[in-house]
Design an enzyme around this catalytic site. Sequence first.
Site, mmCIF file in Angstrom:
data_model
loop_
_atom_site.group_PDB
_atom_site.id
_atom_site.type_symbol
_atom_site.label_atom_id
_atom_site.label_comp_id
_atom_site.label_asym_id
_atom_site.label_seq_id
_atom_site.Cartn_x
_atom_site.Cartn_y
_atom_site.Cartn_z
ATOM 1 C CE LYS A 294 10.070 -59.423 -2.894
ATOM 2 N NZ LYS A 294 10.742 -59.165 -1.595
ATOM 3 N NE ARG B 208 18.241 -60.950 -0.989
ATOM 4 C CZ ARG B 208 18.833 -60.350 0.035
ATOM 5 N NH1 ARG B 208 20.089 -60.609 0.318
ATOM 6 N NH2 ARG B 208 18.165 -59.505 0.791
ATOM 7 C CG ASP C 1 7.473 -58.932 -0.622
ATOM 8 O OD1 ASP C 1 8.109 -57.870 -0.608
ATOM 9 O OD2 ASP C 1 8.002 -60.059 -0.496
ATOM 10 C CE LYS D 235 8.665 -61.474 5.353
ATOM 11 N NZ LYS D 235 9.919 -60.818 5.726
ATOM 12 C CG ASP E 148 8.171 -62.550 1.824
ATOM 13 O OD1 ASP E 148 8.349 -63.773 2.029
ATOM 14 O OD2 ASP E 148 9.074 -61.689 1.981
HETATM 15 N N1 BES Z 1 9.718 -58.669 1.559
HETATM 16 C C1 BES Z 1 10.762 -58.700 2.511
HETATM 17 C C2 BES Z 1 11.309 -57.308 2.833
HETATM 18 C C3 BES Z 1 10.391 -56.392 3.585
HETATM 19 C C4 BES Z 1 10.237 -56.518 4.943
HETATM 20 C C5 BES Z 1 9.751 -55.379 2.922
HETATM 21 C C6 BES Z 1 9.415 -55.651 5.625
HETATM 22 C C7 BES Z 1 8.926 -54.516 3.600
HETATM 23 C C8 BES Z 1 8.750 -54.642 4.950
HETATM 24 C C9 BES Z 1 11.933 -59.527 1.987
HETATM 25 O O1 BES Z 1 11.595 -60.594 1.179
HETATM 26 C C10 BES Z 1 12.641 -60.070 3.179
HETATM 27 O O2 BES Z 1 12.068 -60.819 3.887
HETATM 28 N N2 BES Z 1 13.868 -59.623 3.344
HETATM 29 C C11 BES Z 1 14.653 -60.035 4.439
HETATM 30 C C12 BES Z 1 16.050 -60.233 3.934
HETATM 31 C C13 BES Z 1 16.947 -60.909 4.881
HETATM 32 C C14 BES Z 1 16.437 -62.279 5.205
HETATM 33 C C15 BES Z 1 18.314 -60.972 4.249
HETATM 34 C C16 BES Z 1 14.627 -58.941 5.509
HETATM 35 O O3 BES Z 1 14.648 -57.775 5.175
HETATM 36 O O4 BES Z 1 14.536 -59.301 6.677
HETATM 37 ZN ZN ZN Z 2 9.834 -60.370 0.123
HETATM 38 ZN ZN ZN Z 3 11.122 -62.334 2.321
#
Ligand code: BES
Ligand code: ZN
Ligand code: ZN
Length: 500
Positions: A267, A353, A290, A279, A272
């Site tokens: 990835k 994903r 990310d 966020k 992000d």
């Molecule tokens: N890159 C993030 C996941 C992440 C968050 C990695 C914090 C490391 C530290 C990912 O793209 C994301 O935002 N995932 C969401 C998924 C959810 C919306 C289903 C998450 O984990 O909140």
């Molecule tokens: Zn992400």
């Molecule tokens: Zn994300």
Amino acid sequence: MEIKVISKDLTEYKCDAVIVNLFEGVKTPGGSTGAADKALGGLISSLIKEGEITGKLGETRIIHAQGKISAERILVAGLGKQEDFNYDKIRQVSASSAKALRNVGAKKIATIVHGAGIGGMDPKISAQALAEGAILGLYRFRKYLSEKPEEKDIEEITILEKDEKKVPEINEGVKQGTILANATNDTRDLVNEPANNLTPTKLAEIAKKIAKDFNLEYHDLNKDKMWELGMGALLSVAQGSDEPPQLVVLRYSGAESEEKAVGLIGKGITFDSGGISLKPSQGMGEMKTDMAGAAVVLSAIKAIAQLKPKINVCAVIPCLENMPSGKASRPGDVVKAMNGKTIEIITTDAEGRMILADAICYAKKLGLSPIIDIATLTGAVSIALGKSITAILGNDKKLVSDIIKAGEDTGEKFWELPLFEEYKELLKSDIADLKNTGNGTAGVITGALFIGSFAEKTPWVHLDIGGTARKESESPYITKGATGATTRSLVDLILTMAQK
Ligand code: BES
Ligand code: ZN
Ligand code: ZN
């Protein structure tokens, strides 16, 4: 920093400091430590008696040799309890000792191979662990500091081995450990790099340079090519950013061309923000991490190109940015992935994903098998497993257990989570084939199930490094910031696969 191996008595080697060791509870040191003690007139033994040297794991006592041996100083490193000793302890001891000596300004240091005298410990693997520990522990990311706080650096580590016959295997171990640790530090460098400098285009340029320098085949797909291929899921993430997306492919051919290549997919979201599903601002800067999966894959294939195992490996790296704008995708949008499946975007923050879906479709088109994807996919993985354990999920039991086993070799921890079918329900959309999130429960599993539905029957394993890619605390050989987690295990896995 150079690491060399020579056959010489440790009392006779001239350098800034020499490292010896001690198990916890030992009162009269033997072996090399005993020889050093004798040369110092019993100073080490008396410090043990006084309780100033205990041999506890992580202890680093520095003694001035005052001309009694050729080195300026001796460092007595605690190895902990003998019954708990293993290769990972060697990494830890090597890292702690090297850092302690750097702190006092030592530049040329020498060491014995910890554990060399213990039955069952292999000199090559011990030397590998020693090299890894020192290189990983001494890592720093200081390129943006205009004034370096202190210019203290270890320039040279000499491994002293009395038994000349062991020198070649120790050299082998050092060579392999150096490549693996440097690969991990390459990952760390890329992940620590801020997103304004490491754009998708820059990441692709770095990949291209690695391909050129290490003789790997290279091709990339630009936005137009992605449209032609129907990568609507990946493109829906890229469309909010002014930075053009790139999908980078690097191929290492170490075996016959008809042999299938192992696919490593990383990835590569260089930043992000969450997109329209923005966020929270606190801690958002961490999301430069990310692209850690991409960094791991890139550094791993670079290490593989140096170690030259007899196997084919292909890296597929989608590089893009997830940003909000008037052009960005919205929650509620429906897009179509390369395999024709439609996806309802519930949140634009579940972008990993989306890009992996198309990257996996493309990897399948290239005929790669098995496929391993590495991704900072969820925050949920930190809740489930914390910051030291990578989640592993997949449809191929053997590959899962091989990666866990590789982690035992490298000291990197993996824990398997299940891919039970019933949670697929959570990804059912009312209006499309799939939606991009579940209901907030079992986030690591639903994320993996989503990706797995694109791998279908192809043997596939997913590593969620959302917890392990970055750490805010420091341990002996895992420095603060980017950790480089899973880089060494993936290379170890490929080396093992090549031997079969
Ligand atoms: N890159 C993030 C996941 C992440 C968050 C990695 C914090 C490391 C530290 C990912 O793209 C994301 O935002 N995932 C969401 C998924 C959810 C919306 C289903 C998450 O984990 O909140
Ligand atoms: Zn992400
Ligand atoms: Zn994300």
